[in-house]
Design an enzyme around this catalytic site. Structure first.
Site, PDB file in Angstrom:
ATOM      1  N   HIS A 136      -4.966 -13.533  13.979  1.00  0.00           N
ATOM      2  CA  HIS A 136      -4.103 -12.362  14.082  1.00  0.00           C
ATOM      3  C   HIS A 136      -3.441 -12.324  15.450  1.00  0.00           C
ATOM      4  CE1 HIS A 136      -6.692 -10.088  10.880  1.00  0.00           C
ATOM      5  NE2 HIS A 136      -6.192 -11.217  10.441  1.00  0.00           N
ATOM      6  N   GLU A 151      -9.801  -5.111   4.752  1.00  0.00           N
ATOM      7  CA  GLU A 151      -9.496  -4.003   3.835  1.00  0.00           C
ATOM      8  C   GLU A 151      -8.313  -4.358   2.950  1.00  0.00           C
ATOM      9  OE1 GLU A 151     -11.210  -0.846   3.043  1.00  0.00           O
ATOM     10  OE2 GLU A 151     -12.403  -1.885   4.485  1.00  0.00           O
ATOM     11  N   ASP A 206      -2.173  -5.381   3.380  1.00  0.00           N
ATOM     12  CA  ASP A 206      -2.408  -5.738   4.782  1.00  0.00           C
ATOM     13  C   ASP A 206      -3.252  -7.001   4.932  1.00  0.00           C
ATOM     14  OD1 ASP A 206      -0.914  -3.601   5.622  1.00  0.00           O
ATOM     15  OD2 ASP A 206      -2.619  -2.281   5.989  1.00  0.00           O
ATOM     16  N   TYR A 225       1.128  -5.619  13.174  1.00  0.00           N
ATOM     17  CA  TYR A 225       0.007  -4.936  12.525  1.00  0.00           C
ATOM     18  C   TYR A 225      -0.948  -4.372  13.572  1.00  0.00           C
ATOM     19  CZ  TYR A 225      -3.564  -4.009   9.011  1.00  0.00           C
ATOM     20  OH  TYR A 225      -4.468  -3.394   8.183  1.00  0.00           O
ATOM     21  N   ARG A 278      -4.066  -3.067  13.309  1.00  0.00           N
ATOM     22  CA  ARG A 278      -5.527  -3.199  13.212  1.00  0.00           C
ATOM     23  C   ARG A 278      -5.886  -4.641  13.527  1.00  0.00           C
ATOM     24  NH1 ARG A 278      -4.281   0.224   8.821  1.00  0.00           N
ATOM     25  NH2 ARG A 278      -4.997   2.359   9.223  1.00  0.00           N
ATOM     26  N   ASP A 336      -5.816  -7.727   6.844  1.00  0.00           N
ATOM     27  CA  ASP A 336      -7.211  -7.691   7.280  1.00  0.00           C
ATOM     28  C   ASP A 336      -8.152  -7.620   6.079  1.00  0.00           C
ATOM     29  OD1 ASP A 336      -6.742  -5.137   6.389  1.00  0.00           O
ATOM     30  OD2 ASP A 336      -7.067  -4.153   8.314  1.00  0.00           O
ATOM     31  N   GLU A 356       0.799  -1.226   0.000  1.00  0.00           N
ATOM     32  CA  GLU A 356       0.000   0.000   0.000  1.00  0.00           C
ATOM     33  C   GLU A 356       0.832   1.276   0.000  1.00  0.00           C
ATOM     34  OE1 GLU A 356      -2.438  -2.862   2.634  1.00  0.00           O
ATOM     35  OE2 GLU A 356      -0.341  -2.453   2.211  1.00  0.00           O
TER      36      GLU A 356
END
Length: 522
Positions: free
Chosen positions: A358, A99, A95, A311, A313, A97, A18
Site C-alpha cells: 500500500h 475489509e 477497497d 486510500y 486506511r 484492504d 461500496e
C-alpha cells in the site's frame, strides 16, 4: 434507499463499489460499457440477535460463521444479483484492504456470482490512470485476506458475546466488552492510576544573566556542582547557591559549534493522520476519517468528480515513484532547486506487520495545490487536505540544517552552560513541521550567543532560582491513545476511530479538556 445505478442499462460489465460517491467518481473513467452499483458497505454479517447462548458462530463445527443479509441490505443484494446474472463480467472494485476484500467476497457469495464472472480490482487512488491500470489487471479474490477478516470478526463476536453478559450481570446492566475496546479502556484506566499514585518531587534550577567584557548579555544555566550534575532539592539550598554565584566571575572554558540536520516526518499513515489532525486541527479520529473518506471517494471540482487523496486506511509510509517525481517538480517550481532532492526520499515503515504494497496517505496530484481546490471544498475538508498535502510534500524536501553553539563556563565549584541554535537552511520546515505531544521534548529556542573567546571573564548580572516539581504522565488524548494502541500492536488502522468512539459513546471514558478520563465504571 436503493442502489445507485450508473451508465447504460445494457452494459455487459457490472462494477461493484461500496458507496455512491465512489461510484460517481469511477464512472467518469469507465465509459458506457460499465454499469456501476453501490453495495453501501457490508452486505452480510453475523446476526445481531442469534438467540440466548448463541453467537452466530457454530463453535461445534470449526467455528463456522452463520452469516445473514440485514434487512436494509436486501434490496442492494437483489439488484446486484439481477444485474450480475445479465452481465458478462462482475468487477468487484471494493477497497484494497482486508475489509474491502471481505466485502467483495460477501457480495459475490450473497449475490451468487459465478467464479468465472468474478474480477477483483483494487486501486489506492481514484484517478483515471489508477482505474485503467486496475481494470487492465484483474485478479481473483484473495481468500487469505478474507479468512483473516473473518477470523477477526469471529473472535470479536466470541469475546464480546461471552464477556458482555458477564459484565452486565456482575457490574452494571448494559455494559459491553470487546477484544480491542477493553484493552483501550485498560490503558486509560492504568494511566489514571499512575497519575493518582504519582508523588511529585521538588527541584530547583538556577538561571544566570551574564555580561561579557564588551557589555553584551547572555543567559546560562547552572549545569554542574563540584563536577556532578546540579541537583537542588529545596529553596534554601537554591538561594545559598545563588548567593555564592552572584559574587563570582564565570570564565569561558570551552566553546563548541555543532552542525545538525533534521529530516522531515514521513507521509501520513492512518494512525499518524488521526494523531496530527487531533493535535493541529482538533478533529476527533472519527471526524478525521469521515472527511478523509470524502476526499478519497471524490468531490466535485472544476474538472468534474475527482478523488483528491489516496486510500486513507494504511499503515505504510511508502510513496509511488511517480508521486515522488511529481513532488520534486512542484517543490522546484514553488520553492527552488535548493529545496528539492535529486532522488526521492524513501521512508521506512516502522509499524509491525505493515502492508508495504500500500501507499501512504497523499494527494492524488501534488500539482492540485490546496488553494487551487479551496472553492470546491468545505472548510473542514480544505483544512485536512492542506495537512495531507503539506505533510506529503515536506517528506520529499531537503533537510533542515541547524547550527548549535555551546559555551561552557566555570566559576569556582560551579559549571555553567549557555547554548543557542540557529537555522542555516529551513528546508522542509518552510512547508510543514510535525506537531508534538505533551511528553515530547521541546525544540531549543532559536537565538545566537554573543562573540566569546576561551578564557574570557564575565560578570554575573543576576541569578534567578526557579522552583519546579516533577510531573505525572499526562492523561491520554485521542491522539496519544491511538499512538499507544499502535505501539502495542492493538487494533488496525481501520479500527482506531471506532474504538475511541465506542469507549466514549458507551460511557467508559469521557473527554475533558481534550483528555480522556475514565469513568468509575471503567
Amino acid at each position: 434507499m436503493g442502489p445507485v445505478l450508473h451508465s447504460r442499462p445494457m452494459s455487459r460489465n457490472l462494477v461493484i463499489v461500496e458507496s455512491p460517491a465512489k461510484a460517481r467518481t469511477i464512472e467518469r473513467y469507465l465509459g458506457p460499457d460499465f454499469h456501476v452499483l453501490a453495495s453501501y458497505g457490508h452486505v452480510r454479517d453475523l446476526p445481531e440477535n442469534p438467540g440466548k447462548g448463541k453467537f452466530g458462530v457454530d463453535i461445534e463445527h470449526d467455528f463456522r460463521p452463520e452469516y445473514v443479509v440485514p434487512e436494509d441490505r436486501r434490496k442492494q443484494i437483489e439488484a446486484i444479483a439481477r444485474e450480475a446474472h445479465k452481465a458478462d463480467a462482475v468487477w468487484l472494485a471494493t477497497d484494497l484492504d482486508r475489509e474491502g476484500e471481505a466485502i467483495a467476497w460477501h457480495v459475490a457469495e450473497a449475490a451468487e456470482v459465478p467464479p468465472e464472472k468474478q474480477r477483483r480490482v483494487t486501486f489506492s487512488e481514484i484517478t483515471e490512470t489508477a482505474i485503467r491500470e486496475a481494470f487492465a489487471h484483474p485478479r481473483q479474490i484473495d481468500t487469505d485476506l478474507v479468512d483473516a477478516q473473518q477470523t477477526r470478526r469471529i473472535v470479536d463476536r466470541l469475546v464480546g458475546y461471552t464477556l458482555s453478559p458477564l459484565l452486565s450481570k456482575k457490574v452494571r446492566g448494559g455494559l459491553s466488552a470487546g477484544r480491542v475496546q477493553s484493552v483501550a479502556v485498560r490503558l486509560v484506566v492504568e494511566r489514571e492510576r499512575a497519575i493518582r499514585s504519582f508523588e511529585a518531587r521538588e527541584y530547583w534550577t538556577l538561571s544566570l544573566d551574564l555580561i561579557t567584557a564588551r557589555g553584551e548579555t547572555l543567559t546560562a544555566e547552572l549545569a554542574r556542582i563540584d563536577g556532578k550534575p546540579a541537583e537542588i532539592g529545596d529553596g534554601a539550598a537554591a538561594e545559598a547557591h545563588a548567593a555564592m554565584l552572584r559574587a563570582l566571575r564565570p570564565t569561558v572554558e570551552g566553546l563548541t559549534t555543532r552542525a545538525s540536520r533534521r529530516s522531515p516526518a514521513p507521509p501520513f499513515t492512518t494512525s499518524t493522520l488521526q494523531q496530527e489532525a487531533s493535535r493541529k486541527l482538533g478533529f476527533s479520529p472519527k471526524r478525521t476519517m469521515s472527511i478523509a473518506q470524502r476526499l478519497y471517494e471524490g468531490v466535485k471540482t472544476d474538472d468534474g468528480q475527482v478523488g483528491l487523496i489516496t486510500y486513507m486506511r494504511t499503515d505504510s509510509t511508502a510513496l509511488a515513484g511517480q508521486a515522488m517525481a511529481e513532488a520534486r517538480t512542484v517543490i522546484q517550481e514553488r520553492f527552488g532547486d535548493d529545496y528539492a532532492l535529486a532522488k526521492g526520499r524513501v521512508h521506512k515503515t516502522k509499524v509491525r506487520g505493515a502492508q508495504e504494497a500500500h501507499e501512504a496517505v497523499r494527494p492524488t496530484s501534488f500539482g492540485r495545490q490546496p488553494e487551487a481546490v479551496a472553492g470546491s471544498l468545505k472548510p473542514e475538508e480544505l483544512r485536512l487536505y492542506r495537512l495531507i498535502w503539506q505533510r506529503a510534500l515536506a517528506s520529499q524536501m531537503a533537510d533542515k540544517r541547524l547550527e548549535t553553539t555551546t559555551a561552557e563556563l566555570g566559576a569556582d565549584r560551579y559549571g555553567l552552560r549557555a547554548s543557542a541554535t540557529r537555522t542555516l537552511f529551513d528546508g522542509f520546515a518552510r512547508v510543514y513541521t510535525e506537531g508534538r505531544d505533551d511528553d515530547a521534548a521541546a525544540d531549543e529556542a532559536e537565538g545566537r550567543l554573543p562573540a566569546l573567546a576561551e578564557g574570557e571573564i564575565t560578570t554575573v548580572d543576576s541569578v534567578t532560582p526557579a522552583q519546579h516539581f516533577t510531573e505525572p504522565p499526562p492523561r491520554f488524548s485521542e491522539a496519544t491513545l491511538i499512538k499507544a494502541l499502535e505501539e502495542h500492536g492493538i487494533g488496525r488502522p481501520s479500527t482506531y476511530a471506532s474504538i475511541i468512539s465506542t469507549i466514549i459513546d458507551r460511557g467508559y471514558v469521557r473527554v475533558e479538556a481534550r483528555r480522556l478520563v475514565p469513568e468509575a465504571v471503567a
